[in-house]
Scaffold this motif. Structure first.
Motif, short mmCIF file in Angstrom:
data_model
loop_
_atom_site.label_atom_id
_atom_site.label_comp_id
_atom_site.label_asym_id
_atom_site.label_seq_id
_atom_site.Cartn_x
_atom_site.Cartn_y
_atom_site.Cartn_z
N UNK A 1 3.46 -10.11 3.24
CA UNK A 1 3.38 -9.03 4.22
C UNK A 1 2.85 -7.77 3.55
N UNK A 2 2.05 -7.01 4.26
CA UNK A 2 1.66 -5.68 3.81
C UNK A 2 2.24 -4.71 4.83
N UNK A 3 3.05 -3.78 4.37
CA UNK A 3 3.75 -2.86 5.27
C UNK A 3 3.37 -1.42 4.97
N UNK A 4 3.20 -0.65 6.02
CA UNK A 4 3.11 0.79 5.87
C UNK A 4 4.51 1.31 5.65
N UNK A 5 4.63 2.45 5.06
CA UNK A 5 5.95 3.06 4.88
C UNK A 5 6.60 3.20 6.25
#
Length: 84
Positions: free
Chosen positions: A45-49
């Protein structure tokens, strides 16, 4: 941004037919040293803050959709990365 690696595997008490088939195939290919195979899945997963704690958010995602807690268990790693 954060990169999260989620590792999902069957609980030890759950029979793993895919692992059994893979073990058998490896042994037929002359890899006799293979004693056990357990097959799982890997999710990246790539998550924004977020406003939430990252670990808390990932636990919620796993429990809500990514993992069947009746038969699976999971672990994950969180890495902060530069945004694009």
């Amino acid at each position: 941004m954060y990169k999260v690696k989620v590792f999902v595997s069957l609980k030890e008490s759950v029979i793993d037919p895919q692992g059994t088939a893979t073990k058998s195939a490896l042994q037929k290919l002359d890899f006799s040293e293979v004693e056990q195979v357990r097959v799982g899945k890997f999710i990246e997963l790539t998550l924004n803050k977020t406003d939430k704690n990252i670990e808390e958010a990932v636990h919620e995602m796993c429990k809500s959709l990514l993992v069947n807690e009746e038969v699976e268990e999971y672990a994950f790693e969180v890495e902060e990365v530069q945004g694009k």
